[in-house]
Design an enzyme around this catalytic site. Sequence first.
Site, PDB file in Angstrom:
ATOM      1  N   LYS A 110       0.866  -1.181   0.000  1.00  0.00           N
ATOM      2  CA  LYS A 110       0.000   0.000   0.000  1.00  0.00           C
ATOM      3  C   LYS A 110       0.900   1.227   0.000  1.00  0.00           C
ATOM      4  CE  LYS A 110      -3.800   2.419   1.267  1.00  0.00           C
ATOM      5  NZ  LYS A 110      -3.759   3.053  -0.074  1.00  0.00           N
ATOM      6  N   GLY A 111       0.428   2.303  -0.589  1.00  0.00           N
ATOM      7  CA  GLY A 111       1.233   3.520  -0.682  1.00  0.00           C
ATOM      8  C   GLY A 111       1.668   4.037   0.676  1.00  0.00           C
ATOM      9  N   ASN A 119     -12.706   4.301  -5.376  1.00  0.00           N
ATOM     10  CA  ASN A 119     -12.160   4.411  -4.027  1.00  0.00           C
ATOM     11  C   ASN A 119     -11.496   5.754  -3.838  1.00  0.00           C
ATOM     12  OD1 ASN A 119      -9.046   4.304  -3.345  1.00  0.00           O
ATOM     13  ND2 ASN A 119      -9.304   3.142  -5.251  1.00  0.00           N
ATOM     14  N   GLY A 155      -7.264   8.021   0.125  1.00  0.00           N
ATOM     15  CA  GLY A 155      -6.411   9.161   0.466  1.00  0.00           C
ATOM     16  C   GLY A 155      -5.082   8.752   1.071  1.00  0.00           C
ATOM     17  N   CYS A 175      -1.643   9.036  -7.874  1.00  0.00           N
ATOM     18  CA  CYS A 175      -2.809   8.870  -7.000  1.00  0.00           C
ATOM     19  C   CYS A 175      -3.805  10.006  -7.211  1.00  0.00           C
ATOM     20  CB  CYS A 175      -2.423   8.819  -5.525  1.00  0.00           C
ATOM     21  SG  CYS A 175      -3.883   8.547  -4.485  1.00  0.00           S
ATOM     22  N   ASN A 196      -2.634   3.531 -13.067  1.00  0.00           N
ATOM     23  CA  ASN A 196      -3.376   3.743 -11.829  1.00  0.00           C
ATOM     24  C   ASN A 196      -4.869   3.939 -12.176  1.00  0.00           C
ATOM     25  OD1 ASN A 196      -3.997   4.417  -9.082  1.00  0.00           O
ATOM     26  ND2 ASN A 196      -1.928   5.192  -8.827  1.00  0.00           N
ATOM     27  N   GLY A 199     -11.177  -1.930 -11.570  1.00  0.00           N
ATOM     28  CA  GLY A 199     -11.975  -3.109 -11.877  1.00  0.00           C
ATOM     29  C   GLY A 199     -12.200  -3.272 -13.380  1.00  0.00           C
ATOM     30  N   GLY A 243      -5.416  -6.222  -8.990  1.00  0.00           N
ATOM     31  CA  GLY A 243      -5.830  -5.403  -7.855  1.00  0.00           C
ATOM     32  C   GLY A 243      -7.210  -5.757  -7.353  1.00  0.00           C
TER      33      GLY A 243
HETATM   34  C1  FMN Z   1      -8.732   0.364  -2.553  1.00  0.00           C
HETATM   35  C2  FMN Z   1      -7.604   0.698  -3.497  1.00  0.00           C
HETATM   36  C3  FMN Z   1      -6.451   1.297  -2.998  1.00  0.00           C
HETATM   37  C4  FMN Z   1      -5.383   1.606  -3.859  1.00  0.00           C
HETATM   38  N1  FMN Z   1      -4.253   2.166  -3.344  1.00  0.00           N
HETATM   39  C5  FMN Z   1      -3.201   2.432  -4.165  1.00  0.00           C
HETATM   40  C6  FMN Z   1      -1.977   2.957  -3.635  1.00  0.00           C
HETATM   41  O1  FMN Z   1      -1.818   3.142  -2.416  1.00  0.00           O
HETATM   42  N2  FMN Z   1      -0.971   3.247  -4.517  1.00  0.00           N
HETATM   43  C7  FMN Z   1      -1.094   3.005  -5.878  1.00  0.00           C
HETATM   44  O2  FMN Z   1      -0.158   3.285  -6.634  1.00  0.00           O
HETATM   45  N3  FMN Z   1      -2.229   2.480  -6.397  1.00  0.00           N
HETATM   46  C8  FMN Z   1      -3.269   2.190  -5.574  1.00  0.00           C
HETATM   47  N4  FMN Z   1      -4.415   1.641  -6.110  1.00  0.00           N
HETATM   48  C9  FMN Z   1      -4.511   1.393  -7.567  1.00  0.00           C
HETATM   49  C10 FMN Z   1      -4.251  -0.082  -7.930  1.00  0.00           C
HETATM   50  O3  FMN Z   1      -2.950  -0.492  -7.546  1.00  0.00           O
HETATM   51  C11 FMN Z   1      -4.448  -0.317  -9.455  1.00  0.00           C
HETATM   52  O4  FMN Z   1      -3.529   0.487 -10.172  1.00  0.00           O
HETATM   53  C12 FMN Z   1      -5.861   0.017  -9.906  1.00  0.00           C
HETATM   54  O5  FMN Z   1      -6.808  -0.367  -8.938  1.00  0.00           O
HETATM   55  C13 FMN Z   1      -6.230  -0.660 -11.232  1.00  0.00           C
HETATM   56  O6  FMN Z   1      -6.124  -2.058 -11.145  1.00  0.00           O
HETATM   57  P1  FMN Z   1      -7.378  -3.048 -10.797  1.00  0.00           P
HETATM   58  O7  FMN Z   1      -8.489  -2.676 -11.715  1.00  0.00           O
HETATM   59  O8  FMN Z   1      -6.839  -4.438 -11.022  1.00  0.00           O
HETATM   60  O9  FMN Z   1      -7.715  -2.805  -9.366  1.00  0.00           O
HETATM   61  C14 FMN Z   1      -5.494   1.321  -5.255  1.00  0.00           C
HETATM   62  C15 FMN Z   1      -6.654   0.711  -5.737  1.00  0.00           C
HETATM   63  C16 FMN Z   1      -7.701   0.386  -4.897  1.00  0.00           C
HETATM   64  C17 FMN Z   1      -8.932  -0.275  -5.468  1.00  0.00           C
END
Ligand code: FMN
Length: 303
Positions: free
Chosen positions: A44-45, A68, A71, A129, A191, A216, A264
């Site tokens: 997580k970031g 989402n 923050g 982000c 992202n 998603g 993700g």
């Molecule tokens: C709840 C949540 C929290 C996330 N937190 C971060 C983060 O802290 N840093 C980051 O670079 N991407 C973050 N992401 C983005 C994901 O790593 C990913 O790039 C994005 O969700 C697209 O992929 P997916 O459709 O497979 O989820 C977050 C995504 C979600 C859903």
Amino acid sequence: MIELEVDLGGLRLKGPVLAASGTFGYGTEVPLLDRSKLAGMVSKGIFLRPRTGTPPARIVETPSGMLNAIGLQGPGVDALIRDYAPLWASWAFPVFVNLNAESIEEYGELTARLDGVPGVAGFEVNISCPNVDQGGMYFGNDPVAAGRVTAAVRRRTKLPVWVKLTPMVTDIGVVARSVEAEGADALCAVNTFVGMSIDLNSRRPRLANRTGGLSGPAIRPLAVHLAHQAARAVRIPVVGVGGIVSAEDALEFLVAGCAAVQVGTATFIDGGAIARVHDGIAAYLASNGFESLEELPRYLPRD
Ligand SMILES: Cc1cc2nc3c(=O)[nH]c(=O)nc-3n(C[C@H](O)[C@H](O)[C@H](O)COP(=O)(O)O)c2cc1C
């Protein structure tokens, strides 16, 4: 036996499927998941200091996806080094730390604090982000700022440096090239997309933050296109991310020019998603007569 090993800018991974940042916590929150197929994980970031993140509501379901606005809640770098890195050091897969900061100097400082800490295998620089007021997507929107952040991180470590790109740009290739020129070892594309959902009872945004990041399956064709555009623009490897649920989804990114993928949101629905995607890629390669992932033909016309 199909060979699924991947070379990501000099780093050997045992497979092509990683856990995406923010959807796997710090790896400790998901103890029951099958990790044997996991090629690596992005934390997580993290920021230098602890952050409380945005107020609730932070998550909204949308058609084939979710919004989402967390923050970047997190314990800060000292707690990460004390509580999580020692565990990572004993794990069988590499853990990348997702770096976040409000200034270019702070990105450098954060990297210096983490460089050489046992358990930290490398860095994914988050310049994308959508849910923070300071920094975040601002750096990823501007090719010059994106390059400067990359250089600040690069100067302070010899570990692998990946840079996570935002989809919220006119030409992702320009940002990709700028980041490559400043020494990134790989790119992660993409992202979340900025989105908004309205509650018709209150006639207010459903998210307290007003907007959030869309992830998603809803974003997959957009993400495949952007990952492909990034891969066309650079020589360094691109890690595809966005809406992967099945092996076929992952294979679209791989054929479109990506070296590996991250899963993700799918993990929230199916704790076995990563293992399923890994096994499905092997099955596809076998049934199409390939002995390794390297043999998979890529569709990657260069600009
Ligand atoms: C709840 C949540 C929290 C996330 N937190 C971060 C983060 O802290 N840093 C980051 O670079 N991407 C973050 N992401 C983005 C994901 O790593 C990913 O790039 C994005 O969700 C697209 O992929 P997916 O459709 O497979 O989820 C977050 C995504 C979600 C859903």
